[in-house]
Motif scaffolding. Structure first.
Motif, PDB file in Angstrom:
ATOM      1  N   GLY A 325       0.692  -1.371   0.008  1.00  0.00           N
ATOM      2  CA  GLY A 325      -0.019   0.107  -0.095  1.00  0.00           C
ATOM      3  C   GLY A 325       0.655   1.209   0.173  1.00  0.00           C
ATOM      4  N   GLU A 326       1.884   1.349   0.706  1.00  0.00           N
ATOM      5  CA  GLU A 326       2.743   2.619   0.853  1.00  0.00           C
ATOM      6  C   GLU A 326       3.481   2.871  -0.267  1.00  0.00           C
ATOM      7  OE1 GLU A 326       4.880  -0.645   3.225  1.00  0.00           O
ATOM      8  OE2 GLU A 326       2.713   0.021   3.067  1.00  0.00           O
ATOM      9  N   GLY A 327       3.647   1.802  -1.336  1.00  0.00           N
ATOM     10  CA  GLY A 327       4.174   2.142  -2.649  1.00  0.00           C
ATOM     11  C   GLY A 327       3.395   2.654  -3.665  1.00  0.00           C
ATOM     12  N   ILE A 328       2.079   2.800  -3.515  1.00  0.00           N
ATOM     13  CA  ILE A 328       1.257   3.450  -4.479  1.00  0.00           C
ATOM     14  C   ILE A 328       0.996   4.871  -4.349  1.00  0.00           C
ATOM     15  CG2 ILE A 328      -1.155   2.957  -5.415  1.00  0.00           C
ATOM     16  CD1 ILE A 328      -1.714   0.527  -3.843  1.00  0.00           C
ATOM     17  N   LEU A 329       1.218   5.471  -5.310  1.00  0.00           N
ATOM     18  CA  LEU A 329       1.115   7.056  -5.425  1.00  0.00           C
ATOM     19  C   LEU A 329      -0.375   7.353  -5.807  1.00  0.00           C
ATOM     20  CD1 LEU A 329       2.008   9.944  -5.288  1.00  0.00           C
ATOM     21  CD2 LEU A 329       2.942   9.649  -7.620  1.00  0.00           C
ATOM     22  N   PHE A 330      -1.215   7.836  -4.984  1.00  0.00           N
ATOM     23  CA  PHE A 330      -2.471   8.211  -5.444  1.00  0.00           C
ATOM     24  C   PHE A 330      -2.718   9.728  -5.836  1.00  0.00           C
ATOM     25  CE2 PHE A 330      -3.452   4.345  -3.347  1.00  0.00           C
ATOM     26  CZ  PHE A 330      -4.711   3.691  -4.283  1.00  0.00           C
ATOM     27  N   LEU A 331      -2.952   9.990  -7.013  1.00  0.00           N
ATOM     28  CA  LEU A 331      -3.029  11.379  -7.472  1.00  0.00           C
ATOM     29  C   LEU A 331      -4.637  11.572  -7.771  1.00  0.00           C
ATOM     30  CD1 LEU A 331      -0.242  11.497 -10.218  1.00  0.00           C
ATOM     31  CD2 LEU A 331      -0.144  12.711  -7.929  1.00  0.00           C
ATOM     32  N   GLY A 332      -5.010  12.717  -6.781  1.00  0.00           N
ATOM     33  CA  GLY A 332      -6.306  13.241  -7.108  1.00  0.00           C
ATOM     34  C   GLY A 332      -6.260  13.954  -8.358  1.00  0.00           C
ATOM     35  N   SER A 333      -7.518  14.777  -8.161  1.00  0.00           N
ATOM     36  CA  SER A 333      -7.469  15.620  -9.397  1.00  0.00           C
ATOM     37  C   SER A 333      -8.717  16.904  -9.171  1.00  0.00           C
ATOM     38  CB  SER A 333      -8.086  14.983 -10.551  1.00  0.00           C
ATOM     39  OG  SER A 333      -8.619  15.969 -11.611  1.00  0.00           O
ATOM     40  N   ALA A 334      -7.757  17.973  -9.508  1.00  0.00           N
ATOM     41  CA  ALA A 334      -8.801  19.376  -9.347  1.00  0.00           C
ATOM     42  C   ALA A 334      -9.826  19.372 -10.271  1.00  0.00           C
ATOM     43  CB  ALA A 334      -7.829  20.414  -9.132  1.00  0.00           C
ATOM     44  N   HIS A 335      -9.779  18.579 -11.399  1.00  0.00           N
ATOM     45  CA  HIS A 335     -10.625  18.459 -12.455  1.00  0.00           C
ATOM     46  C   HIS A 335     -11.900  17.544 -11.948  1.00  0.00           C
ATOM     47  CE1 HIS A 335      -8.393  20.502 -15.182  1.00  0.00           C
ATOM     48  NE2 HIS A 335      -7.414  19.647 -15.213  1.00  0.00           N
ATOM     49  N   ALA A 336     -11.548  16.547 -11.143  1.00  0.00           N
ATOM     50  CA  ALA A 336     -12.691  15.742 -10.763  1.00  0.00           C
ATOM     51  C   ALA A 336     -13.640  16.393  -9.552  1.00  0.00           C
ATOM     52  CB  ALA A 336     -12.200  14.212 -10.211  1.00  0.00           C
ATOM     53  N   THR A 337     -14.602  15.641  -9.209  1.00  0.00           N
ATOM     54  CA  THR A 337     -15.607  16.120  -8.320  1.00  0.00           C
ATOM     55  C   THR A 337     -15.137  15.991  -6.660  1.00  0.00           C
ATOM     56  OG1 THR A 337     -16.840  14.107  -8.013  1.00  0.00           O
ATOM     57  CG2 THR A 337     -17.437  15.830  -9.895  1.00  0.00           C
ATOM     58  N   VAL A 338     -15.602  16.618  -5.992  1.00  0.00           N
ATOM     59  CA  VAL A 338     -15.430  16.326  -4.468  1.00  0.00           C
ATOM     60  C   VAL A 338     -15.701  14.931  -3.990  1.00  0.00           C
ATOM     61  CG1 VAL A 338     -16.290  16.737  -2.140  1.00  0.00           C
ATOM     62  CG2 VAL A 338     -15.811  18.614  -3.767  1.00  0.00           C
ATOM     63  N   GLU A 339     -16.869  14.277  -4.536  1.00  0.00           N
ATOM     64  CA  GLU A 339     -17.171  12.722  -4.476  1.00  0.00           C
ATOM     65  C   GLU A 339     -16.036  11.855  -4.693  1.00  0.00           C
ATOM     66  OE1 GLU A 339     -18.990  15.061  -5.606  1.00  0.00           O
ATOM     67  OE2 GLU A 339     -21.005  14.979  -5.020  1.00  0.00           O
ATOM     68  N   ASP A 340     -15.712  12.034  -6.211  1.00  0.00           N
ATOM     69  CA  ASP A 340     -14.477  11.172  -6.566  1.00  0.00           C
ATOM     70  C   ASP A 340     -13.251  11.457  -5.822  1.00  0.00           C
ATOM     71  OD1 ASP A 340     -16.477  10.690  -8.473  1.00  0.00           O
ATOM     72  OD2 ASP A 340     -15.360  12.072 -10.156  1.00  0.00           O
ATOM     73  N   ASN A 341     -12.761  12.374  -5.501  1.00  0.00           N
ATOM     74  CA  ASN A 341     -11.635  12.850  -4.810  1.00  0.00           C
ATOM     75  C   ASN A 341     -11.872  12.149  -3.400  1.00  0.00           C
ATOM     76  OD1 ASN A 341      -9.516  14.282  -6.046  1.00  0.00           O
ATOM     77  ND2 ASN A 341     -11.127  15.766  -6.524  1.00  0.00           N
ATOM     78  N   TYR A 342     -13.020  12.104  -2.811  1.00  0.00           N
ATOM     79  CA  TYR A 342     -13.289  11.606  -1.538  1.00  0.00           C
ATOM     80  C   TYR A 342     -13.242  10.011  -1.471  1.00  0.00           C
ATOM     81  CZ  TYR A 342     -15.930  10.609   2.726  1.00  0.00           C
ATOM     82  OH  TYR A 342     -16.224   9.739   3.961  1.00  0.00           O
ATOM     83  N   THR A 345      -9.568   9.187  -1.778  1.00  0.00           N
ATOM     84  CA  THR A 345      -8.826   9.003  -0.150  1.00  0.00           C
ATOM     85  C   THR A 345      -9.204   7.905   0.471  1.00  0.00           C
ATOM     86  OG1 THR A 345     -10.403  10.373   0.462  1.00  0.00           O
ATOM     87  CG2 THR A 345      -8.626  11.603  -0.195  1.00  0.00           C
ATOM     88  N   LYS A 346     -10.451   7.650   0.536  1.00  0.00           N
ATOM     89  CA  LYS A 346     -10.946   6.286   1.218  1.00  0.00           C
ATOM     90  C   LYS A 346     -10.090   5.231   0.604  1.00  0.00           C
ATOM     91  CE  LYS A 346     -14.554   5.986   3.343  1.00  0.00           C
ATOM     92  NZ  LYS A 346     -15.931   5.819   3.840  1.00  0.00           N
ATOM     93  N   LEU A 347      -9.857   4.892  -0.718  1.00  0.00           N
ATOM     94  CA  LEU A 347      -9.438   3.830  -1.180  1.00  0.00           C
ATOM     95  C   LEU A 347      -7.825   4.022  -0.766  1.00  0.00           C
ATOM     96  CD1 LEU A 347      -9.482   1.268  -3.067  1.00  0.00           C
ATOM     97  CD2 LEU A 347      -8.782   3.057  -4.991  1.00  0.00           C
ATOM     98  N   ALA A 348      -7.083   5.029  -0.696  1.00  0.00           N
ATOM     99  CA  ALA A 348      -5.801   5.123  -0.341  1.00  0.00           C
ATOM    100  C   ALA A 348      -5.580   4.869   1.150  1.00  0.00           C
ATOM    101  CB  ALA A 348      -5.419   6.621  -0.652  1.00  0.00           C
ATOM    102  N   LYS A 349      -6.507   5.089   1.781  1.00  0.00           N
ATOM    103  CA  LYS A 349      -6.514   4.816   3.391  1.00  0.00           C
ATOM    104  C   LYS A 349      -6.594   3.551   3.599  1.00  0.00           C
ATOM    105  CE  LYS A 349      -8.350   6.704   7.540  1.00  0.00           C
ATOM    106  NZ  LYS A 349      -9.582   7.305   8.203  1.00  0.00           N
ATOM    107  N   ALA A 350      -7.517   2.869   2.749  1.00  0.00           N
ATOM    108  CA  ALA A 350      -7.862   1.168   2.938  1.00  0.00           C
ATOM    109  C   ALA A 350      -6.720   0.623   2.698  1.00  0.00           C
ATOM    110  CB  ALA A 350      -9.135   1.127   2.052  1.00  0.00           C
ATOM    111  N   LEU A 351      -5.934   1.221   1.475  1.00  0.00           N
ATOM    112  CA  LEU A 351      -4.664   0.426   1.223  1.00  0.00           C
ATOM    113  C   LEU A 351      -3.536   0.634   2.046  1.00  0.00           C
ATOM    114  CD1 LEU A 351      -5.428   0.585  -2.622  1.00  0.00           C
ATOM    115  CD2 LEU A 351      -5.637  -1.383  -1.285  1.00  0.00           C
ATOM    116  N   GLY A 352      -3.878   1.683   2.678  1.00  0.00           N
ATOM    117  CA  GLY A 352      -2.543   2.025   3.553  1.00  0.00           C
ATOM    118  C   GLY A 352      -1.635   2.842   3.125  1.00  0.00           C
ATOM    119  N   ALA A 353      -2.068   3.573   1.837  1.00  0.00           N
ATOM    120  CA  ALA A 353      -1.106   4.609   1.181  1.00  0.00           C
ATOM    121  C   ALA A 353      -1.152   5.966   1.801  1.00  0.00           C
ATOM    122  CB  ALA A 353      -1.509   4.452  -0.277  1.00  0.00           C
TER     123      ALA A 353
END
Lengths: 572, 224
Positions: A325-342, A345-353
């Motif tokens: 998990g800590e090896g995955i770089l999650f890139l959110g997007s300022a083009h995407a909606t709040v819901e998608d970014n949220y 972040t939940k997926l990143a947290k669940a995977l421990g990234a």
């Protein structure tokens, strides 16, 4: 409280409202052309005439005179008044065309004058169908014309600037466009020239109407005198459906309507919202629609080859499971909606990234302090409120070189084009991407591409640079008909009646993509971290409940005009 | 105007005309600037002075091409578009180069009845041009205009936005052209107001002391 009587009905009012605005606010329609609530009142179209009277006052007693029935005697002004410029006063009595034959006749005659030299262009005019002159001529105008002489011919199809076309004959000289450039955009590039029947608005010689807000005059023009060079003759208004949404060209999130025909966005017009953009929209927002129609993907791809959605989700989950998990770089997007970014972040947290970062797209000097901002993305503030910070490019690149990044999961952005990584640097790392376009420069090195729905195809929330949370609604259909999207889609008149121009007719223009709030939970599910959300509405409801930065931002509260969020920390 | 009724077409102004004046010519002298500043002082805002400033510019440059209008706008600090709108509104501001003397012959109602068109056509013959044209020597421009407010002395004409010439006859026009060719502008002639008639011996016009005494029509009672 002072009272005014309009058509025998008594209304209370506060302050000093003008009669026309007061009537419009109370659902009493009065025909008008030159009046615009955001600009000065010249009262030059003479269409909003009303009868105005005041109670007669006895000079000696200073009391209102009463007739033999005990009612106050009303003295009407000898001439009709323009309601747009008429201040209300206590005791005033107003007769509109509904109760006064004189007013109805005057409005009809004014329209007859306005139509004397107006060309019969309606069948080929872009304004037809939503033209105030056309509508009001039908409702209040005379039947037919008594004018049997040659109409005055004025210059037609004159390019005032790169975006606005003038048709001098259609103009009724309401001066809205001139006042817009004088009072609102301050470019002062337009004027009315000549006099009498010869006058029409134009730029003085040597001046180009290149105001960055020039296309607003097309919206406010009550006739088809000013039309969009871009949209000219592309579609009739009644063949299109429109969806209230926001523009995503910059961080202001100006309110707009997306106009769609055959599932192609053909034009963008302003939608009033006093909290964000008032009545206006910059030209760059209006012309920013080609990206919704062109170079769109045709479904998910694995290693560049077409795949089914299920295969792509499974492959993405496999990639996520195969690296720590800590090896995955999650890139959110300022083009995407709040819901998608949220969800990310939940997926990143669940995977421990680590918490996702987003790639900023800031263009210093682009903003003008009004409706254009330096930030060219719609949701940087939304990302910041979710705890997603801009990427530290140097640190990320160093990590990549050191081999600490084992996989990249990028939401609705293009890391290669943004210059974050070179294509070579990403070649040896598995990349999962939610792209908008087939021209995305990260695609050649992407392992799993899950095409994402753009703002015109999804449901979601954007937070503008002032912390105003606003909903977007689907304007066009995507291939994968999703129940949430269908229900959110505002049905225009053509849709209801199923004409050949409705949004469902042409499969050709339905993009095979899915909103990230569909794809992300699907990937998470397969990766063993289920996200049981019924839809973006429930995601946002959870955020509004649990995160103080989004307090109150439920779909119900946001409605059509959005919600101003409490400020949290430093602004972006 | 008659032509406009037959062919009601409004032409598009040349939106990118070649400038008539060079950059060096396009300046106001110190005195002119002071004069414009004086005009500005008379009004609450600078745009009040636009008509006087345009007038000054027309007297200096002879006519008002776009670059002169722009100069006026810049001098006043008002939008160029606004100054251009004002300049095109008034026919007395010349947007095209005219002859040295502009003869505005009135053909509105009163003048028409008293022979305004005859005078116009006589001038056309004498000058060898049609109305709206300028003679080859650049001396005369002949124009047909709407009422100039001197119906009591019809037919009449106006010379270059200046003095009126009343009660036109072919002889009077011959003399006028001769004078103008010699560089002699007609003298300003005032029209006496009814209340001053006693002093003027009943004459309404100061230029015609020998003419028959004018009978003032009875004044309406409401005006007394």
């Amino acid at each position: 409280m002072p009272k005014v009587t309009i058509d025998h009905q008594v209304y209370e009012f506060e302050g000093r409202p003008k009669a026309l605005q007061f009537c419009l606010d109370h659902g009493i329609e009065l025909p008008h052309f030159c009046y615009h609530p955001a600009m000065s009142i010249p009262a030059n179209c003479r269409e909003c005439l009303i009868e105005v009277g005041m109670p007669a006052i006895d000079r000696e007693t200073r009391q209102p005179k009463l007739d033999k029935d005990g009612n106050p005697v009303i003295r009407f002004m000898p001439k009709l008044m323009t309601s747009c410029s008429q201040d209300l006063a206590d005791g005033m009595v107003i007769r509109t065309h509904r109760t006064s034959e004189k007013v109805a006749r005057a409005q009809q005659d004014t329209l007859e004058f306005l139509l004397i030299n107006h060309p019969l262009d309606c069948p080929i005019c872009d304004q037809a169908g939503h033209c105030p002159l056309q509508i009001q001529a039908y409702k209040y105008g005379p039947e037919g014309s008594r004018f049997e002489f040659r109409k005055v011919r004025k210059p037609k199809h004159i390019k005032l600037g790169p975006r606005v076309m003038l048709d001098g004959e259609r103009c009724i000289n309401c001066t809205r466009c001139v006042r817009f450039t004088d009072e609102i955009s301050k470019s002062r590039q337009l004027t009315i020239i000549e006099r009498g029947v010869r006058n029409y608005p134009i730029t003085p010689p040597g001046v180009t109407f290149d105001d960055p807000y020039s296309m607003n005059v097309i919206d406010i023009c009550p006739v088809g005198a000013l039309t969009s060079i871009d949209f000219r003759f592309k579609a009739r208004i009644w063949e299109m459906s429109s969806a209230p949404s926001i523009t995503t060209t910059n961080a202001k999130g100006s309110n707009c309507h997306y106009w769609v025909k055959d599932n192609l966005v053909l034009r963008i017009t302003a939608r009033p919202n006093a909290a964000v953009n008032d009545y206006w929209l910059p030209d760059e927002d209006r012309l920013d629609y080609h990206r919704f129609n062109e170079n769109r993907p045709d479904g998910p791809r694995i290693d560049g080859r077409p795949a089914t959605w299920d295969e792509a989700y499974a492959r993405a989950a496999e990639v996520l499971r195969s690296v720590p998990g800590e090896g995955i770089l999650f890139l959110g997007s300022a083009h995407a909606t709040v819901e998608d970014n949220y969800l990310l972040t939940k997926l990143a947290k669940a995977l421990g990234a680590d918490v996702p970062r987003y790639i900023p797209h800031v263009e210093p000097g682009h903003g003008d302090g009004w409706l254009r901002t330096d930030d060219r993305t719609p949701n940087a503030e939304g990302c910041r409120r979710l705890g997603i910070e801009p990427v530290d490019e140097a640190m990320i690149r160093a990590k990549m070189e050191a081999g600490e990044i084992k996989a990249v999961y990028a939401l609705e952005d293009d890391p290669v084009a943004a210059g974050l990584f070179s294509a070579e640097a990403l070649a040896n790392v598995p990349v999962i991407l939610h792209p908008y376009h087939t021209t995305n420069e990260t695609l050649p090195v992407t392992d799993v591409a899950l095409p994402a729905a753009m703002v015109v195809e999804t449901v979601g929330t954007y937070v503008n640079c002032d912390g105003h949370a606003q909903r977007v609604r689907p304007a066009k259909a995507i291939r994968d008909v999703n129940r949430t999207l269908v229900l959110e889609m505002d049905k225009g008149r053509p849709d209801k009646h199923g004409t050949p121009f409705d949004r469902w007719h042409h499969e050709d223009h339905q993009v095979n993509c899915r909103p990230s709030w569909v794809s992300l939970p699907a990937v998470a599910q397969k990766a063993g971290h289920p996200m049981p959300y019924k839809g973006p509405k429930y995601i946002m409801a959870e955020l509004a409940r649990t995160d103080p930065a989004f307090s109150g931002a439920t779909y119900e509260a946001m409605g059509l005009s959005g919600v101003r969020l409490e400020s949290v920390g430093e602004a972006v | 105007m008659a032509d406009f009724i037959k062919h009601p077409e409004v032409p598009l102004p040349d939106l990118d005309p070649a400038p008539s004046f060079s950059e060096e010519e396009l300046v106001f002298t110190e005195e002119e600037r002071a004069q414009i500043a004086e005009y500005v002082r008379r009004y609450p805002t600078a745009d009040g002075a636009v008509m006087r400033a345009l007038w000054l510019a027309q007297e200096k440059f002879g006519f008002l091409p776009p670059e002169v209008i722009r100069l006026v706008a810049e001098t006043l600090g008002i939008p160029y578009a606004q100054a251009y709108g004002v300049a095109t509104f008034y026919t007395q501001y010349y947007k095209q180069k005219k002859g040295r003397y502009v003869l505005d012959v009135c053909t509105s109602f009163s003048c028409q009845l008293c022979g305004g068109y005859d005078m116009l056509h006589y001038l056309e013959e004498q000058l060898g041009i049609q109305k709206g044209e300028t003679t080859e020597d650049g001396l005369f421009t002949l124009q047909e205009v709407e009422c100039l407010g001197a119906c009591g002395s019809a037919p009449m004409l106006q010379v270059t936005n200046g003095p009126y010439v009343f009660n036109l006859t072919p002889e009077k026009l011959d003399a006028l052209l001769e004078d103008l060719r010699a560089g002699k502008m007609p003298a300003f002639t005032s029209v006496t107001l009814p209340q001053d008639e006693d002093e003027m011996g009943g004459n309404r016009r100061s230029d015609a002391p020998q003419s028959a005494v004018y009978e003032t029509p009875p004044v309406a009672r409401t005006l007394e």
